[in-house]
Every structure is written in C-alpha cells, then in structure tokens.
Design a protein around this motif. Structure first.
Motif, PDB file in Angstrom:
ATOM      1  N   ALA A  21       0.989  -1.244  -0.093  1.00  0.00           N
ATOM      2  CA  ALA A  21      -0.035  -0.209   0.021  1.00  0.00           C
ATOM      3  C   ALA A  21       0.939   1.356   0.071  1.00  0.00           C
ATOM      4  CB  ALA A  21      -1.028  -0.078   1.243  1.00  0.00           C
ATOM      5  N   LEU A  22       2.034   1.328   0.675  1.00  0.00           N
ATOM      6  CA  LEU A  22       2.781   2.395   0.801  1.00  0.00           C
ATOM      7  C   LEU A  22       3.430   2.562  -0.722  1.00  0.00           C
ATOM      8  CD1 LEU A  22       4.522   2.224   4.366  1.00  0.00           C
ATOM      9  CD2 LEU A  22       2.918   3.858   3.565  1.00  0.00           C
ATOM     10  N   ALA A  23       3.929   1.402  -1.023  1.00  0.00           N
ATOM     11  CA  ALA A  23       4.840   1.585  -2.439  1.00  0.00           C
ATOM     12  C   ALA A  23       3.514   2.271  -3.372  1.00  0.00           C
ATOM     13  CB  ALA A  23       5.066   0.217  -2.987  1.00  0.00           C
ATOM     14  N   ARG A  24       2.165   2.098  -3.448  1.00  0.00           N
ATOM     15  CA  ARG A  24       1.387   2.588  -4.464  1.00  0.00           C
ATOM     16  C   ARG A  24       1.107   3.922  -4.047  1.00  0.00           C
ATOM     17  NH1 ARG A  24      -0.256   1.124  -9.164  1.00  0.00           N
ATOM     18  NH2 ARG A  24      -0.403  -0.980  -8.518  1.00  0.00           N
ATOM     19  N   GLU A  25       1.119   4.453  -2.782  1.00  0.00           N
ATOM     20  CA  GLU A  25       0.865   5.722  -2.316  1.00  0.00           C
ATOM     21  C   GLU A  25       2.039   6.667  -2.583  1.00  0.00           C
ATOM     22  OE1 GLU A  25      -0.316   7.909   1.919  1.00  0.00           O
ATOM     23  OE2 GLU A  25      -0.948   5.966   1.560  1.00  0.00           O
ATOM     24  N   LEU A  26       3.282   6.224  -2.410  1.00  0.00           N
ATOM     25  CA  LEU A  26       4.310   6.847  -2.315  1.00  0.00           C
ATOM     26  C   LEU A  26       5.209   7.059  -3.741  1.00  0.00           C
ATOM     27  CD1 LEU A  26       5.869   6.363   0.973  1.00  0.00           C
ATOM     28  CD2 LEU A  26       4.413   8.079   0.268  1.00  0.00           C
ATOM     29  N   GLY A  27       4.568   6.100  -4.513  1.00  0.00           N
ATOM     30  CA  GLY A  27       5.395   6.076  -5.857  1.00  0.00           C
ATOM     31  C   GLY A  27       5.414   7.210  -6.602  1.00  0.00           C
ATOM     32  N   THR A  28       4.467   8.243  -6.588  1.00  0.00           N
ATOM     33  CA  THR A  28       4.494   9.349  -7.516  1.00  0.00           C
ATOM     34  C   THR A  28       5.559  10.154  -6.997  1.00  0.00           C
ATOM     35  OG1 THR A  28       2.998  10.263  -5.787  1.00  0.00           O
ATOM     36  CG2 THR A  28       2.086   9.554  -7.584  1.00  0.00           C
ATOM     37  N   ARG A  29       5.990  10.187  -5.952  1.00  0.00           N
ATOM     38  CA  ARG A  29       7.390  10.863  -5.364  1.00  0.00           C
ATOM     39  C   ARG A  29       8.793  10.157  -5.622  1.00  0.00           C
ATOM     40  NH1 ARG A  29       7.052  12.388   0.931  1.00  0.00           N
ATOM     41  NH2 ARG A  29       9.082  13.205   0.370  1.00  0.00           N
ATOM     42  N   GLY A  30       8.593   8.929  -6.314  1.00  0.00           N
ATOM     43  CA  GLY A  30       9.678   8.165  -6.533  1.00  0.00           C
ATOM     44  C   GLY A  30      10.228   7.417  -5.297  1.00  0.00           C
ATOM     45  N   ILE A  31       9.437   7.442  -4.211  1.00  0.00           N
ATOM     46  CA  ILE A  31       9.955   6.800  -3.131  1.00  0.00           C
ATOM     47  C   ILE A  31       9.400   5.173  -3.275  1.00  0.00           C
ATOM     48  CG2 ILE A  31       9.634   6.225  -0.570  1.00  0.00           C
ATOM     49  CD1 ILE A  31       8.782   9.373  -0.603  1.00  0.00           C
ATOM     50  N   THR A  32      10.411   4.297  -2.875  1.00  0.00           N
ATOM     51  CA  THR A  32      10.328   3.001  -3.073  1.00  0.00           C
ATOM     52  C   THR A  32      10.218   2.222  -1.727  1.00  0.00           C
ATOM     53  OG1 THR A  32      12.472   2.308  -3.054  1.00  0.00           O
ATOM     54  CG2 THR A  32      11.706   2.881  -5.217  1.00  0.00           C
ATOM     55  N   VAL A  33       9.214   1.287  -1.712  1.00  0.00           N
ATOM     56  CA  VAL A  33       8.947   0.687  -0.264  1.00  0.00           C
ATOM     57  C   VAL A  33       9.044  -0.838  -0.590  1.00  0.00           C
ATOM     58  CG1 VAL A  33       7.333   0.497   1.598  1.00  0.00           C
ATOM     59  CG2 VAL A  33       7.378   2.480   0.210  1.00  0.00           C
ATOM     60  N   ASN A  34       9.921  -1.477   0.046  1.00  0.00           N
ATOM     61  CA  ASN A  34      10.098  -3.108  -0.004  1.00  0.00           C
ATOM     62  C   ASN A  34      10.325  -3.630   1.219  1.00  0.00           C
ATOM     63  OD1 ASN A  34      10.091  -3.276  -3.222  1.00  0.00           O
ATOM     64  ND2 ASN A  34      11.716  -1.710  -2.751  1.00  0.00           N
ATOM     65  N   LEU A  35      10.022  -4.907   1.162  1.00  0.00           N
ATOM     66  CA  LEU A  35       9.860  -5.888   2.334  1.00  0.00           C
ATOM     67  C   LEU A  35      11.094  -6.855   2.007  1.00  0.00           C
ATOM     68  CD1 LEU A  35       8.705  -6.804   4.942  1.00  0.00           C
ATOM     69  CD2 LEU A  35       6.851  -7.846   3.500  1.00  0.00           C
ATOM     70  N   VAL A  36      11.891  -7.122   3.055  1.00  0.00           N
ATOM     71  CA  VAL A  36      12.896  -8.181   3.131  1.00  0.00           C
ATOM     72  C   VAL A  36      12.539  -9.412   4.110  1.00  0.00           C
ATOM     73  CG1 VAL A  36      15.389  -8.684   3.272  1.00  0.00           C
ATOM     74  CG2 VAL A  36      14.855  -6.708   2.142  1.00  0.00           C
TER      75      VAL A  36
END
Length: 245
Positions: free
Chosen positions: A167-182
């Motif tokens: 959900a954060l990846a979708r929300e913040l993608g317009t700012r070029g911010i990537t969100v990932n899980l390891v």
C-alpha cells in the motif's frame, strides 16, 4: 560509495541484522542514525564503527513500543543530518508459543513493535524523506511459511508488513519513493544463534541447509537502498536460503 551524501535511519541497529545493515549502508557512503532499546554500549560501538568508516553516526534510545519515542527518533535523525533518505524498519519482537498461552500483553507488545512502529515511523518520516527515498521493512520467513507450531503471533505481525509495504509503495510512488520488504530466513544472531538448540531443525528447513549471515540481509537492503534498486517497489524479497521454497 553508491550512497554518498545520503542519510539513513535503521531501527534496532545495535545488534544482529540491524548492526549489519547500519554498517553496510555506511560502507556504501551513507550517514547512519540508529535506534536501540537498552544496549547503549553496543549502540555506541556501532556508532564508533560507522565513524571509523568516515561517515557521520548518531544513536538514540527508543522503545519501538512507545509511539512518541518512535516519532522523536525520526525527528532527531533528520535534525542530526539535515535530511533523511533511507528508513529501515528493522526493530522487532517475538513471542513464540501455543496460541492459547499467549497473553494480551504479548499480543499488544509484538503488534506495537512489529506493525505499529513501522507505520508510525513512516508517518513521521514522510515530510522529511527526500523524493526518490527508500523505505525498507524487515519481515520474516515465518510470514511466508508456517513451518513449525508456536509462531502464530509473530507470523501475524510480520505478514501485516506485506500489506503495509504494498500500500505504501502505491501511495508514495509518485514521489519516486520505493517501499520494499525483506524476509530473512534463519540468521545467525545472538537472538537465534547458529549453534542454538533449535538450529539443526531450522537449518534443515532451508534448501541450502544452513543459517544465513546478517551481512547477507544487509547486502539486499543495500541494493534496495541504492540507485540500482530504484525500479523495485512493493516487493517482498526472501533472503532465506530457500526456507519458503
């Protein structure tokens, strides 16, 4: 020095995977802030190691179950370095045992540290995180495979990070911010040593038949934090020796 000029915050950075991540980010050029719960001397040692690499470092005591402490850690890190580019939500807690024997206190603390804290960290970081920044959550192989009994609460908390990450990846993608899980597998740390009582069982559950090293998790985090990871977002990446295979 792929992260030269960047500033990172790593929660739970005084031990285990957190320490390995903090040092790897510093080796790659980032200034690194870290939180710790109780081990001030170990946190100070990590700070000294980061400084020896020629990078700035800062440590702050923060119980991830304390909402205000979580927010203050983000504010403090951004103020210390004048910016924030990378957030690694690594601090975690576990309570293993039959579901009927887990207390309400167990449930509240594990969910507060493993789920609420990453959410609040992200909230606090948003206005400070640079466009093109990185958020990297540390999950667990137990979110991908319930290989033995007693892990219901811990698996629940780590599985929640999948939804948060996507959900954060979708929300913040317009700012070029990537969100990932390891998702780490069995990793040789003081909390789960490779020579511990349950180590043979855990090693046997992996395809490679061995424990991983904290540095192997840190290498994946560094890739996601760097420029080469700029097109990866919303992903759950298993670094588990084939635990979930």
């Amino acid at each position: 020095m792929t992260l030269d000029g960047k500033a990172a915050l790593v929660t739970g950075g005084s031990r285990g995977i957190g320490t390995a991540v903090a040092l790897r980010l510093a080796q790659d050029g980032a200034d690194v802030a870290l939180t710790y719960h109780s081990q001030a001397e170990r946190a100070a040692d990590v700070v000294d190691q980061i400084k020896a690499l020629g990078r700035r470092a800062w440590a702050v005591q923060a119980d991830s179950a304390d909402a205000q402490a979580v927010r203050d850690a983000v504010t403090g890190a951004a103020a210390e370095f004048g910016r924030l580019d990378i957030l690694v939500n690594n601090a975690g807690a576990g309570a293993l045992g039959p579901v009927g024997e887990l207390s309400l206190e167990d449930v509240d603390r594990v969910l507060a540290i493993n789920v609420r804290a990453p959410f609040l960290m992200t909230q606090a970081a948003l206005e400070r995180l640079s466009d093109g920044g990185r958020i990297i959550n540390i999950g667990s192989c137990m979110a991908e495979r319930a290989a033995f009994p007693g892990g219901s609460l811990y698996a629940t908390s780590k599985t929640a990070l999948t939804g948060l990450t996507k959900a954060l990846a979708r929300e913040l993608g317009t700012r070029g911010i990537t969100v990932n899980l390891v998702h780490p597998g069995p990793i040789d740390t003081d909390m789960n040593p490779a020579d511990g009582e349950s180590a043979p069982m855990q090693s046997g559950l992996t395809a490679l038949g061995r424990y991983g090293q904290p540095s192997e998790i840190a290498a994946t985090v560094a890739h996601l934090a760097g420029d080469d990871g700029r097109y990866i977002t919303g992903a759950s990446i298993a670094v588990d020796g084939g635990f979930a295979a």
